[in-house]
Design an enzyme around this catalytic site. Structure first.
Site, mmCIF file in Angstrom:
data_model
loop_
_atom_site.group_PDB
_atom_site.id
_atom_site.type_symbol
_atom_site.label_atom_id
_atom_site.label_comp_id
_atom_site.label_asym_id
_atom_site.label_seq_id
_atom_site.Cartn_x
_atom_site.Cartn_y
_atom_site.Cartn_z
ATOM 1 N N HIS A 105 0.827 -1.210 0.000
ATOM 2 C CA HIS A 105 0.000 0.000 0.000
ATOM 3 C C HIS A 105 0.858 1.255 0.000
ATOM 4 O O HIS A 105 1.986 1.257 0.519
ATOM 5 C CB HIS A 105 -1.036 -0.015 1.130
ATOM 6 C CG HIS A 105 -0.487 -0.086 2.529
ATOM 7 N ND1 HIS A 105 -0.043 1.018 3.216
ATOM 8 C CD2 HIS A 105 -0.344 -1.139 3.381
ATOM 9 C CE1 HIS A 105 0.336 0.666 4.434
ATOM 10 N NE2 HIS A 105 0.182 -0.648 4.549
ATOM 11 N N ASP A 107 -0.448 4.375 1.031
ATOM 12 C CA ASP A 107 -0.832 5.327 2.082
ATOM 13 C C ASP A 107 -0.169 4.939 3.401
ATOM 14 O O ASP A 107 0.336 3.821 3.561
ATOM 15 C CB ASP A 107 -2.366 5.364 2.238
ATOM 16 C CG ASP A 107 -2.965 4.001 2.599
ATOM 17 O OD1 ASP A 107 -2.422 2.970 2.146
ATOM 18 O OD2 ASP A 107 -3.968 3.970 3.340
ATOM 19 N N ASP A 137 5.911 0.491 7.479
ATOM 20 C CA ASP A 137 4.527 0.167 7.071
ATOM 21 C C ASP A 137 4.052 1.152 6.016
ATOM 22 O O ASP A 137 3.452 2.151 6.352
ATOM 23 C CB ASP A 137 3.627 0.193 8.306
ATOM 24 C CG ASP A 137 2.197 -0.195 7.993
ATOM 25 O OD1 ASP A 137 1.930 -0.718 6.903
ATOM 26 O OD2 ASP A 137 1.329 0.033 8.854
ATOM 27 N N GLU A 171 -5.270 1.521 2.168
ATOM 28 C CA GLU A 171 -5.220 0.325 3.020
ATOM 29 C C GLU A 171 -5.447 0.695 4.480
ATOM 30 O O GLU A 171 -6.009 -0.080 5.239
ATOM 31 C CB GLU A 171 -3.864 -0.385 2.866
ATOM 32 C CG GLU A 171 -3.840 -1.800 3.425
ATOM 33 C CD GLU A 171 -3.501 -1.900 4.900
ATOM 34 O OE1 GLU A 171 -3.755 -2.955 5.496
ATOM 35 O OE2 GLU A 171 -2.997 -0.912 5.485
ATOM 36 N N GLU A 172 -5.009 1.904 4.862
ATOM 37 C CA GLU A 172 -5.086 2.295 6.276
ATOM 38 C C GLU A 172 -6.475 2.775 6.682
ATOM 39 O O GLU A 172 -6.693 3.130 7.843
ATOM 40 C CB GLU A 172 -4.027 3.373 6.588
ATOM 41 C CG GLU A 172 -2.574 2.910 6.396
ATOM 42 C CD GLU A 172 -2.119 1.876 7.425
ATOM 43 O OE1 GLU A 172 -2.934 1.470 8.270
ATOM 44 O OE2 GLU A 172 -0.946 1.473 7.373
#
Ligand SMILES: [Zn+2]
Length: 474
Positions: A105, A107, A137, A171-172
């Site tokens: 991802h 974001d 991440d 994704e977040e």
């Protein structure tokens, strides 16, 4: 541009034929690029506050341009303007082999600059670390994927299977503008993909006793965020009221919070515990592997598992959350004045269920809430279970063992969720494989969404080497 594929970049050399003989190690340029790309991606602020304000497009364009430099044509896809996803495909040498998805991802979660030692979007590189939001991440993995793809192009290398690369938005938050949108509207781009890799596994866990473990994720618990509603008779706070919504809700919330969920060993968690017990020479009776999920475990299984987890120390903590369903009350809403009994009271519960554990989860919630309190899903995501006795898992294991011969690879199940849940709708089995070699004392999990997120350069170099080897041989 919403929902319109944009083709970008067709320049650069095309990937050449597969080379015979032993696979070479990645070149110095790949090692340099993974560090630079991680830093530059961090500098593109893609903070996702939820609510659709995030703009992943600059990061998506950055990634597409790096792929274009390797002769790879990519497609930019947006459901909502600015929320761009990138998909590209590298043709494999074996046309009969199923394709493999590798996704990351774009974001990140927001960062409060005043809490940090360095500005969180500086991408600062010091002697041995890259700093910033996304360093773990997961702009690190995005950078690794780009560095590997470009290396293959330079070296004229080709993977065995088709490799589909996806960089996703959102994704977040809900994944609605990211992997959810891709799975729902653009499944054709993932044609032939049977398996996928992404966050988060294949990082070093030091056990404090000199041993290094590399857990590879082969499953995720499901998400079940619940809304509880109790109704009663509204009235004056001074009157007798046996029909009080707050009292009913509080009782149900207490029962849920205090419930001790029984141990249920999914195949992945059973494999994790069995392999760890063997590594540490601990005798543990984990019962019958044929025990169907959801059935009552053997007598004493819970005690045996808890005793084993305690002996495993930090590794026990990695597995503990995935031996049971869970449900934690997190929010309460009721009333507006101390002398008024409200007619309704509401609570929210963060529930997580194991692969195969949803029916038991529902039945237990019915029982714990009782007849006076209703419950419903406020948000729900599937649980995932991936096999660990497959050639793909064996190749992940082999790639890690080649570059970290001192480590031991074990499967594990993630307690939370990733984009793999969305891609599972396309029949893609997801693994958590973001290889990182981390020094002792480097608290990987604390840096996820944490302050002073950073990644060692050595970890990125290791990641590129392992990812190249795995993706090429998978
Ligand atoms: Zn992530």
């Amino acid at each position: 541009m919403a929902d319109q594929p944009v083709t970008s970049g067709t320049t650069g050399e095309q990937a050449g034929p597969t080379q015979g003989g032993p696979a070479p190690a990645v070149d110095q340029q790949a090692l340099d690029e993974v560090v630079r790309f991680t830093s530059e991606l961090i500098r593109i602020d893609t903070s996702n506050y939820g609510g659709g304000s995030c703009q992943e497009r600059p990061a998506a364009e950055y990634a597409a341009a790096r792929l274009a430099g390797a002769g790879l044509e990519s497609t930019l896809l947006e459901r909502t303007p600015g929320r761009a996803n990138v998909v590209a495909r590298i043709p494999g040498s074996d046309p009969g082999a199923p394709a493999l998805l590798v996704h990351g991802h774009l974001d990140v979660v927001p960062a409060k600059a005043e809490d940090w030692s360095v500005p969180p979007f500086s991408g600062e590189i010091d002697d041995d670390v890259v700093w910033g939001r996304g360093a773990i991440d997961m702009k690190n993995m995005d950078a690794m994927i780009l560095a590997v793809a470009r290396y293959w192009s330079r070296a004229g290398l080709r993977p065995r299977r088709d490799i589909v690369i996806a960089f996703t938005a959102d994704e977040e938050a809900s994944a609605a503008d990211g992997s959810g949108f891709l799975a729902e509207q653009h499944g054709a781009l993932f044609e032939g993909c049977t398996e996928g890799i992404s966050e988060s596994g294949a990082f070093t866990v030091h056990d404090g006793r000199g041993r290094q473990i590399y857990p590879v994720a082969a499953g995720e618990r499901g998400t079940a965020w619940l809304k509880l509603t109790a109704r009663g008779r509204a009235g004056h706070g001074s009157r007798v009221n046996r029909d009080n919504a707050v009292t009913r809700l509080a009782a149900a919330v207490t029962r849920i919070g205090e419930h001790r969920w029984p141990v249920r060993l999914t195949p992945t968690v059973r494999a994790a515990l069995t392999e760890l017990a063997a590594l540490y020479d601990i005798k543990a009776d984990l019962g019958d592997p044929g025990d169907p999920q959801g059935a009552e475990g053997p007598e004493g299984l819970g005690d045996a598992v808890d005793a084993l987890l305690a002996q495993l120390g930090p590794l026990g903590a990695l597995v503990a959350a995935t031996t049971r369903n869970s449900a934690n009350p997190t929010m309460l809403e009721a009333g507006y004045k101390v002398n008024v009994i409200p007619g309704e009271a509401v609570a929210f519960v963060d529930g997580r269920y194991l692969p195969g554990g949803e029916d038991e989860f529902r039945a237990t919630l019915d029982r714990l809430t009782g007849p006076d309190v209703d419950w419903e899903f406020a948000h729900r995501e599937v649980a995932l279970q991936a096999p660990v006795d497959t050639p793909t898992f064996a190749r992940m294991r082999a790639a890690l063992e080649e570059f970290a011969p001192e480590g031991d690879v074990v499967p594990y199940c993630m307690s939370g969720g990733t984009d793999a849940k969305q891609f599972s709708r396309l029949g893609i089995t997801g693994y958590g494989f973001t290889p990182l070699k981390l020094p002792e004392g480097f608290d990987y999990h604390a840096l996820f969404h944490g302050v002073d997120e950073r990644v060692p350069i050595e970890a990125l170099h290791f990641g590129v080497r392992v990812l190249d080897r795995f993706l090429r041989t998978a």
